[in-house]
Design a protein around this motif. Structure first.
Motif, PDB file in Angstrom:
ATOM      1  N   LEU A 141       3.277   4.965   2.953  1.00  0.00           N
ATOM      2  CA  LEU A 141       2.446   4.229   2.004  1.00  0.00           C
ATOM      3  C   LEU A 141       3.295   3.629   0.889  1.00  0.00           C
ATOM      4  CD1 LEU A 141      -0.608   6.650   1.717  1.00  0.00           C
ATOM      5  CD2 LEU A 141      -0.536   4.448   2.895  1.00  0.00           C
ATOM      6  N   PHE A 142       4.281   4.375   0.428  1.00  0.00           N
ATOM      7  CA  PHE A 142       5.174   3.872  -0.611  1.00  0.00           C
ATOM      8  C   PHE A 142       5.916   2.633  -0.127  1.00  0.00           C
ATOM      9  CE2 PHE A 142       9.394   3.811  -2.623  1.00  0.00           C
ATOM     10  CZ  PHE A 142       9.030   3.752  -3.970  1.00  0.00           C
ATOM     11  N   TYR A 143       6.431   2.681   1.111  1.00  0.00           N
ATOM     12  CA  TYR A 143       7.163   1.533   1.631  1.00  0.00           C
ATOM     13  C   TYR A 143       6.241   0.341   1.870  1.00  0.00           C
ATOM     14  CZ  TYR A 143      11.188   4.586   2.235  1.00  0.00           C
ATOM     15  OH  TYR A 143      12.235   5.437   2.004  1.00  0.00           O
ATOM     16  N   GLY A 144       5.025   0.604   2.287  1.00  0.00           N
ATOM     17  CA  GLY A 144       4.067  -0.487   2.386  1.00  0.00           C
ATOM     18  C   GLY A 144       3.832  -1.136   1.040  1.00  0.00           C
ATOM     19  N   GLY A 145       3.790  -0.332   0.007  1.00  0.00           N
ATOM     20  CA  GLY A 145       3.658  -0.864  -1.346  1.00  0.00           C
ATOM     21  C   GLY A 145       4.845  -1.711  -1.749  1.00  0.00           C
ATOM     22  N   ARG A 146       6.070  -1.302  -1.311  1.00  0.00           N
ATOM     23  CA  ARG A 146       7.254  -2.111  -1.628  1.00  0.00           C
ATOM     24  C   ARG A 146       7.131  -3.498  -0.994  1.00  0.00           C
ATOM     25  NH1 ARG A 146       7.804  -0.200  -5.750  1.00  0.00           N
ATOM     26  NH2 ARG A 146       5.884   0.834  -5.129  1.00  0.00           N
ATOM     27  N   SER A 147       6.580  -3.552   0.208  1.00  0.00           N
ATOM     28  CA  SER A 147       6.394  -4.855   0.854  1.00  0.00           C
ATOM     29  C   SER A 147       5.413  -5.714   0.081  1.00  0.00           C
ATOM     30  CB  SER A 147       5.917  -4.657   2.300  1.00  0.00           C
ATOM     31  OG  SER A 147       6.927  -4.090   3.101  1.00  0.00           O
ATOM     32  N   VAL A 148       4.335  -5.120  -0.387  1.00  0.00           N
ATOM     33  CA  VAL A 148       3.348  -5.881  -1.154  1.00  0.00           C
ATOM     34  C   VAL A 148       3.949  -6.399  -2.457  1.00  0.00           C
ATOM     35  CG1 VAL A 148       1.151  -5.696  -2.413  1.00  0.00           C
ATOM     36  CG2 VAL A 148       1.367  -4.723  -0.114  1.00  0.00           C
ATOM     37  N   VAL A 149       4.773  -5.582  -3.107  1.00  0.00           N
ATOM     38  CA  VAL A 149       5.430  -6.026  -4.334  1.00  0.00           C
ATOM     39  C   VAL A 149       6.279  -7.265  -4.055  1.00  0.00           C
ATOM     40  CG1 VAL A 149       7.184  -5.425  -6.051  1.00  0.00           C
ATOM     41  CG2 VAL A 149       5.422  -3.765  -5.446  1.00  0.00           C
ATOM     42  N   GLN A 150       7.057  -7.246  -2.977  1.00  0.00           N
ATOM     43  CA  GLN A 150       7.891  -8.400  -2.652  1.00  0.00           C
ATOM     44  C   GLN A 150       7.056  -9.624  -2.290  1.00  0.00           C
ATOM     45  OE1 GLN A 150      11.054  -7.709   0.123  1.00  0.00           O
ATOM     46  NE2 GLN A 150      11.789  -5.860  -0.902  1.00  0.00           N
ATOM     47  N   MET A 151       5.965  -9.412  -1.564  1.00  0.00           N
ATOM     48  CA  MET A 151       5.103 -10.542  -1.195  1.00  0.00           C
ATOM     49  C   MET A 151       4.505 -11.210  -2.430  1.00  0.00           C
ATOM     50  SD  MET A 151       3.035  -8.937   2.041  1.00  0.00           S
ATOM     51  CE  MET A 151       3.868  -8.432   3.549  1.00  0.00           C
ATOM     52  N   LEU A 152       4.028 -10.393  -3.355  1.00  0.00           N
ATOM     53  CA  LEU A 152       3.372 -10.955  -4.536  1.00  0.00           C
ATOM     54  C   LEU A 152       4.369 -11.529  -5.524  1.00  0.00           C
ATOM     55  CD1 LEU A 152       0.464  -8.403  -5.091  1.00  0.00           C
ATOM     56  CD2 LEU A 152       0.352 -10.715  -4.157  1.00  0.00           C
ATOM     57  N   HIS A 153       5.642 -11.163  -5.409  1.00  0.00           N
ATOM     58  CA  HIS A 153       6.646 -11.829  -6.238  1.00  0.00           C
ATOM     59  C   HIS A 153       6.729 -13.319  -5.899  1.00  0.00           C
ATOM     60  CE1 HIS A 153      10.336 -12.137  -8.654  1.00  0.00           C
ATOM     61  NE2 HIS A 153      10.765 -12.961  -7.712  1.00  0.00           N
ATOM     62  N   GLN A 154       6.393 -13.652  -4.653  1.00  0.00           N
ATOM     63  CA  GLN A 154       6.487 -15.031  -4.186  1.00  0.00           C
ATOM     64  C   GLN A 154       5.227 -15.845  -4.481  1.00  0.00           C
ATOM     65  OE1 GLN A 154       8.073 -14.831   0.041  1.00  0.00           O
ATOM     66  NE2 GLN A 154       8.047 -12.655  -0.494  1.00  0.00           N
ATOM     67  N   GLY A 155       4.170 -15.207  -4.930  1.00  0.00           N
ATOM     68  CA  GLY A 155       2.913 -15.885  -5.212  1.00  0.00           C
ATOM     69  C   GLY A 155       1.754 -14.947  -5.003  1.00  0.00           C
ATOM     70  N   LEU A 156       0.599 -15.298  -5.515  1.00  0.00           N
ATOM     71  CA  LEU A 156      -0.567 -14.403  -5.470  1.00  0.00           C
ATOM     72  C   LEU A 156      -1.335 -14.483  -4.168  1.00  0.00           C
ATOM     73  CD1 LEU A 156      -1.938 -14.735  -9.119  1.00  0.00           C
ATOM     74  CD2 LEU A 156      -0.287 -13.107  -8.172  1.00  0.00           C
ATOM     75  N   SER A 157      -0.914 -15.345  -3.230  1.00  0.00           N
ATOM     76  CA  SER A 157      -1.583 -15.468  -1.935  1.00  0.00           C
ATOM     77  C   SER A 157      -0.652 -15.014  -0.815  1.00  0.00           C
ATOM     78  CB  SER A 157      -2.018 -16.910  -1.676  1.00  0.00           C
ATOM     79  OG  SER A 157      -3.025 -17.302  -2.582  1.00  0.00           O
ATOM     80  N   VAL A 158      -1.238 -14.352   0.193  1.00  0.00           N
ATOM     81  CA  VAL A 158      -0.498 -13.889   1.365  1.00  0.00           C
ATOM     82  C   VAL A 158      -1.280 -14.282   2.602  1.00  0.00           C
ATOM     83  CG1 VAL A 158       0.469 -11.903   2.582  1.00  0.00           C
ATOM     84  CG2 VAL A 158       0.458 -11.943   0.067  1.00  0.00           C
ATOM     85  N   HIS A 159      -0.628 -14.860   3.602  1.00  0.00           N
ATOM     86  CA  HIS A 159      -1.306 -15.222   4.846  1.00  0.00           C
ATOM     87  C   HIS A 159      -1.881 -13.979   5.515  1.00  0.00           C
ATOM     88  CE1 HIS A 159      -0.334 -19.431   4.873  1.00  0.00           C
ATOM     89  NE2 HIS A 159       0.958 -19.184   4.732  1.00  0.00           N
ATOM     90  N   GLN A 160      -3.058 -14.128   6.088  1.00  0.00           N
ATOM     91  CA  GLN A 160      -3.685 -13.002   6.763  1.00  0.00           C
ATOM     92  C   GLN A 160      -2.948 -12.658   8.050  1.00  0.00           C
ATOM     93  OE1 GLN A 160      -7.884 -13.132   7.273  1.00  0.00           O
ATOM     94  NE2 GLN A 160      -8.311 -13.752   5.159  1.00  0.00           N
ATOM     95  N   GLY A 161      -3.038 -11.394   8.417  1.00  0.00           N
ATOM     96  CA  GLY A 161      -2.412 -10.938   9.646  1.00  0.00           C
ATOM     97  C   GLY A 161      -2.343  -9.429   9.677  1.00  0.00           C
ATOM     98  N   PHE A 162      -1.645  -8.938  10.679  1.00  0.00           N
ATOM     99  CA  PHE A 162      -1.529  -7.491  10.855  1.00  0.00           C
ATOM    100  C   PHE A 162      -0.097  -7.164  11.249  1.00  0.00           C
ATOM    101  CE2 PHE A 162      -1.437  -3.746  13.605  1.00  0.00           C
ATOM    102  CZ  PHE A 162      -2.005  -2.810  12.749  1.00  0.00           C
ATOM    103  N   GLY A 163       0.485  -6.147  10.618  1.00  0.00           N
ATOM    104  CA  GLY A 163       1.852  -5.763  10.935  1.00  0.00           C
ATOM    105  C   GLY A 163       2.019  -4.268  11.076  1.00  0.00           C
ATOM    106  N   LEU A 164       2.996  -3.894  11.883  1.00  0.00           N
ATOM    107  CA  LEU A 164       3.459  -2.517  11.962  1.00  0.00           C
ATOM    108  C   LEU A 164       4.928  -2.514  11.565  1.00  0.00           C
ATOM    109  CD1 LEU A 164       1.931  -1.115  15.285  1.00  0.00           C
ATOM    110  CD2 LEU A 164       1.200  -0.658  12.953  1.00  0.00           C
TER     111      LEU A 164
END
Length: 534
Positions: A141-164
């Motif tokens: 969960l912590f690492y998933g949060g790190r990904s979200v932090v990096q995504m939102l650094h690039q802008g407040l929108s993220v393309h929809q999808g699913f990842g493992l």
């Protein structure tokens, strides 16, 4: 993917054909047409991503939510909220609730549904009208949060999808030589945060050597050098490391590289025979512990009994490197006498060294930890092998101060040891140590090197050569670390700046996902896009 719910996860996985192996495995599904599109940019890159349609946007009323049956995750959610504040300008409210989610919310859920696929550090990431991070463990969960932090650094929108997303190798991190160079506690704390941002999970602290004893001691108070780490410093480091899922591995060198200790405790050093040359006497009088001396063994047990309880992690490192090359054994006949007396006919001085390592291993195991050592004294002829539970940190195929030709990584794996790749190339960050002559060039490392490649070098034309390769899928191959060795001709601030891009490359290589850019120059641009360095 719009409107997908976690309840449909199994169906989604079936449709996607997902098959990700755990750490040390390379089972990945053939990408679908959707998966071939560019996934959201994070470093290290996501292992698998399946595009949906539309996008998710962090709205003004977005919250971070956890399921009530895992209310203990609230602290993790608050940490994510604090980290996102730097990216979005505000703290997101945190709450525990199972339903009533609003568009734009971020939901953290701990679940064992994907434990076999995601292991101890993997997570799934669903981006629909919500962002859902699901993982078997808090680390995931912590690492998933790190990904979200990096995504939102690039802008407040993220393309929809699913990842493992799951790391290929379980150990990824940094070794800091805190004995030859003085690093402040705040410097170490900042590096822990940087490790965490890159999903790196190891901080190896090399605390003692010939030059300095960089940690206070109650057993031997006079040992501590100026600006040594205090117990309070260590507690601060361990507290942040635990929060950021970084394992601290302490290293107290023995039986070699002990000049800092032996200078204050004469009579415990390994003394050459009277017939040895004066050059040999000068070289070995001050830095080698006499492992045949009961008084010296008692002192080492005292040190171990003091320090082992200070570090609650699963590992202890004794160094054990560069004690003696075989050509010098004859100058110290007490080693051969000790070995044959203790281990019988056929025993050699190598057995005395191995026996000392195994003796320390027994003490460490009694404290419910695993021993780690540098690999250069694990060979030699004789009757006593190093215990197979000892982790080998492999660093060189040739050691002028240890075994002249060291045991290969494949041989160590065959003997049952787990092996970490800490080889000269490309792992060493230093000014003048070793055949790399300092710092490896990142374009070649990024383009050509892999974690299962040992003992390589980069040629003048940029080609990377590898002399030893182990199977990438070997369960005994733990991963890799960047190793800072001093003294360095730079400030500690310059060192922090110098290792940042190297840690990013190491993170990408050890995670095992597809490179986010074809060249290092492109990767450097991607680093800036996601907010690195921090």
């Amino acid at each position: 993917m719009r409107g997908v719910r976690s309840a449909g996860l199994a169906v989604l996985l079936s449709l996607a054909g997902v098959a990700i192996g755990g750490a040390g495995q390379s089972a990945m599904a053939r990408p679908s047409v959707a998966a071939a599109q560019r996934p959201p940019l994070v470093i290290p890159a996501l292992r698998q991503w399946y595009h949906g349609t539309g996008s998710w946007r962090l709205g003004p009323h977005a919250r971070i939510l956890v399921w009530p049956d895992h209310a203990d995750l609230l602290s993790l959610a608050r940490q994510l909220s604090a980290d996102l504040r730097h990216e979005v300008g505000r703290r997101l409210p945190v709450a525990a609730q199972r339903s009533g989610y609003r568009t734009g919310d971020v939901v953290l859920r701990q679940s064992d549904d994907l434990a076999r696929r995601l292991g101890d550090e993997g997570y799934s990431l669903e981006v629909s009208r919500l962002v859902r991070i699901t993982a078997p463990t808090t680390a995931g969960l912590f690492y998933g949060g790190r990904s979200v932090v990096q995504m939102l650094h690039q802008g407040l929108s993220v393309h929809q999808g699913f990842g493992l997303d799951v790391p290929r190798y379980p150990e990824r991190g940094l070794m800091v030589d805190a004995s030859r160079t003085t690093y402040s506690t705040n410097w170490v704390l900042r590096e822990i945060r940087r490790l965490a941002a890159l999903k790196l999970n190891i901080l190896h602290l090399h605390l003692t050597d010939d030059q300095r004893w960089a940690i206070v001691s109650r057993s031997y108070p006079s040992l501590a050098a100026k600006n040594a780490f205090t117990r309070r410093d260590i507690r601060r480091i361990l507290r942040l490391a635990r929060r950021d899922h970084v394992t601290v591995i302490p290293e107290i060198e023995m039986p070699g590289h002990m000049a800092a200790f032996l200078a204050q405790h004469p009579g415990m050093e390994l003394r050459p025979a009277a017939t040895a040359s004066s050059s040999t006497s000068q070289q070995y009088l001050t830095d080698k512990l006499d492992i045949t001396n009961p008084k010296a063994l008692a002192a080492m047990r005292k040190i171990l009994d003091e320090y082992l309880p200070m570090f609650p992690g699963p590992y202890w490192d004794m160094g054990a490197d560069e004690y003696l090359p075989p050509a010098e054994y004859a100058a110290f006949p007490q080693l051969a006498t000790y070995a044959t007396t203790r281990y019988g006919v056929g025993a050699t001085p190598s057995d005395a060294v191995h026996g000392f390592i195994n003796w320390v291993d027994g003490i460490v195991r009694a404290h419910h930890k695993t021993l780690r050592i540098w690999s250069d004294q694990m060979g030699g002829t004789g009757v006593v092998p190093v215990n197979p539970d000892v982790v080998a940190e492999w660093w060189s195929s040739v050691s002028p101060l240890g075994d002249t030709v060291t045991v290969s990584p494949n041989a160590l794996l065959g003997e049952g040891h787990q092996v970490l790749n800490a080889g000269w190339y490309p792992n060493y960050y230093t000014d003048d140590l070793g055949p790399v002559a300092g710092k490896a060039k990142l374009p070649g490392v990024y383009a050509s090197w892999q974690v299962n490649q040992f003992d390589g070098q980069e040629l003048k034309n940029g080609t990377v050569t590898t002399q030893q390769t182990v199977p990438a899928s070997s369960p005994g191959l733990l991963g890799t670390t960047l190793d800072i060795w001093g003294p360095l001709n730079e400030t500690t601030r310059q060192t922090a700046a110098g290792i940042e891009p190297r840690l990013a490359v190491l993170s990408q290589k050890a995670w095992g996902s597809r490179l986010p850019a074809p060249t290092y120059a492109g990767f450097a641009k991607e680093m800036r896009r996601v907010g690195l360095p921090r």
